[in-house]
Design a protein around this motif. Structure first.
Motif, PDB file in Angstrom:
ATOM      1  N   TYR A 109       0.836  -1.196   0.000  1.00 19.66           N
ATOM      2  CA  TYR A 109       0.000   0.000   0.000  1.00 19.66           C
ATOM      3  C   TYR A 109       0.867   1.241   0.000  1.00 19.66           C
ATOM      4  CZ  TYR A 109      -3.365   3.493   1.559  1.00 19.66           C
ATOM      5  OH  TYR A 109      -4.147   4.613   1.671  1.00 19.66           O
ATOM      6  N   LYS A 143      -7.850   7.951 -11.427  1.00 22.15           N
ATOM      7  CA  LYS A 143      -8.499   7.188 -10.349  1.00 22.15           C
ATOM      8  C   LYS A 143      -9.999   7.021 -10.556  1.00 22.15           C
ATOM      9  CE  LYS A 143      -5.246   8.187  -6.706  1.00 22.15           C
ATOM     10  NZ  LYS A 143      -4.970   6.794  -6.407  1.00 22.15           N
ATOM     11  N   ALA A 197     -12.717   6.986  -0.638  1.00 28.02           N
ATOM     12  CA  ALA A 197     -12.067   5.705  -0.958  1.00 28.02           C
ATOM     13  C   ALA A 197     -11.029   5.882  -2.065  1.00 28.02           C
ATOM     14  CB  ALA A 197     -13.121   4.674  -1.355  1.00 28.02           C
ATOM     15  N   MET A 198     -11.349   6.686  -3.073  1.00 29.66           N
ATOM     16  CA  MET A 198     -10.380   6.927  -4.147  1.00 29.66           C
ATOM     17  C   MET A 198      -9.204   7.751  -3.654  1.00 29.66           C
ATOM     18  SD  MET A 198     -12.687   7.493  -7.585  1.00 29.66           S
ATOM     19  CE  MET A 198     -14.066   8.396  -6.859  1.00 29.66           C
ATOM     20  N   ASN A 205      -6.667   5.718  -1.701  1.00 30.13           N
ATOM     21  CA  ASN A 205      -6.198   4.531  -2.428  1.00 30.13           C
ATOM     22  C   ASN A 205      -6.770   3.228  -1.883  1.00 30.13           C
ATOM     23  OD1 ASN A 205      -4.764   6.278  -4.033  1.00 30.13           O
ATOM     24  ND2 ASN A 205      -2.802   5.889  -3.044  1.00 30.13           N
ATOM     25  N   ASN A 206      -8.084   3.252  -1.638  1.00 26.24           N
ATOM     26  CA  ASN A 206      -8.833   2.056  -1.260  1.00 26.24           C
ATOM     27  C   ASN A 206      -8.432   1.463   0.094  1.00 26.24           C
ATOM     28  OD1 ASN A 206     -10.970   0.297  -1.939  1.00 26.24           O
ATOM     29  ND2 ASN A 206      -9.536  -1.253  -2.633  1.00 26.24           N
ATOM     30  N   VAL A 253      -7.786  -2.467   0.315  1.00 26.89           N
ATOM     31  CA  VAL A 253      -6.697  -2.934  -0.552  1.00 26.89           C
ATOM     32  C   VAL A 253      -6.049  -4.190   0.030  1.00 26.89           C
ATOM     33  CG1 VAL A 253      -4.910  -1.472   0.479  1.00 26.89           C
ATOM     34  CG2 VAL A 253      -4.713  -2.168  -1.906  1.00 26.89           C
ATOM     35  N   PRO A 265     -12.150  -4.368  -4.246  1.00 28.62           N
ATOM     36  CA  PRO A 265     -12.101  -3.069  -4.943  1.00 28.62           C
ATOM     37  C   PRO A 265     -13.219  -2.130  -4.471  1.00 28.62           C
ATOM     38  CG  PRO A 265     -13.105  -4.698  -6.357  1.00 28.62           C
ATOM     39  CD  PRO A 265     -12.700  -5.421  -5.094  1.00 28.62           C
ATOM     40  N   PHE A 266     -13.212  -1.833  -3.175  1.00 26.13           N
ATOM     41  CA  PHE A 266     -14.283  -1.016  -2.592  1.00 26.13           C
ATOM     42  C   PHE A 266     -14.400   0.324  -3.294  1.00 26.13           C
ATOM     43  CE2 PHE A 266     -15.841   2.211   0.344  1.00 26.13           C
ATOM     44  CZ  PHE A 266     -17.071   1.677   0.672  1.00 26.13           C
ATOM     45  N   ASP A 267     -13.265   0.941  -3.662  1.00 31.15           N
ATOM     46  CA  ASP A 267     -13.317   2.241  -4.327  1.00 31.15           C
ATOM     47  C   ASP A 267     -14.071   2.154  -5.650  1.00 31.15           C
ATOM     48  OD1 ASP A 267     -11.253   0.685  -5.401  1.00 31.15           O
ATOM     49  OD2 ASP A 267      -9.862   2.368  -5.608  1.00 31.15           O
TER      50      ASP A 267
END
Length: 192
Positions: free
Chosen positions: A38, A99, A148-149, A152-153, A157, A162-164
């Motif tokens: 991350y 993003k 979230a974006m 960086n999630n 992550v 891929p929640f974002d």
């Protein structure tokens, strides 16, 4: 100028500060936050914090204005303008950063223009189009997707979720639905 309007104006002034942190190359800043695979650039973290602060003032100014009987025409103009500027500025920046998909941003911004136009038509008819429950849900989901974006999630992550992306798609779908909902409920204003 009353306190709610000052809070709204502060939200507007936070937008360019957030944009500087988000888009200017701060390679001289401290190293990014790195944990396992991350990575979060420091300036992006600062922009995320500023966005969270700015987004949280949206509810505060309206609440204070209604609770203390301080609703003004200036506040009625500035509050939705500040909201739209904040969301549009950050979403366009996220497209530039790669993003967020541009078509999602186009849906969100187009909906805002369309509903604002509907509200203007209502005002000409002497009516007010109040915020709907779907409009409120839309705002919350958009803010969650943007955060979230921006971060960086995190923490999803680490779970390979891929929640974002999911939140962004949800924001687009709910935004689209809430826009249609406004027009269906207020079609009498369009003389169709």
């Amino acid at each position: 100028m009353n306190l709610p309007n000052r809070i709204t104006i502060a939200r507007i002034f936070l937008i360019p500060i957030m944009m500087v942190f988000l888009l200017v190359d701060f390679s001289f800043y401290p190293s990014p936050i790195i944990w396992n695979s991350y990575e979060l650039p420091f300036n992006q973290l600062i922009a995320a914090i500023i966005f969270i602060i700015a987004a949280s003032t949206d509810g505060i100014d309206g609440y204070l204005a209604r609770k203390n009987n301080m609703v003004t025409n200036l506040g009625k103009l500035l509050d939705p303008l500040a909201d739209k500027l904040l969301v549009a500025a950050i979403l366009i920046s996220l497209v530039q950063m790669g993003k967020c998909e541009s078509w999602i941003v186009i849906i969100i911004i187009s909906r805002e223009f369309a509903v604002t136009g509907l509200r203007q038509i209502a005002l000409l008819s002497g009516e007010v189009v109040a915020a709907s429950n779907w409009g409120k849900v839309k705002t919350v989901v958009q803010i969650i997707a943007i955060i979230a974006m921006l971060i960086n999630n995190f923490p999803f992550v680490f779970l390979n979720i891929p929640f974002d992306v999911i939140a962004t798609w949800a924001a687009a779908l709910i935004t689209l639905y809430s826009g249609v909902d406004y027009f269906v409920k207020n079609k009498k204003l369009l003389n169709i």
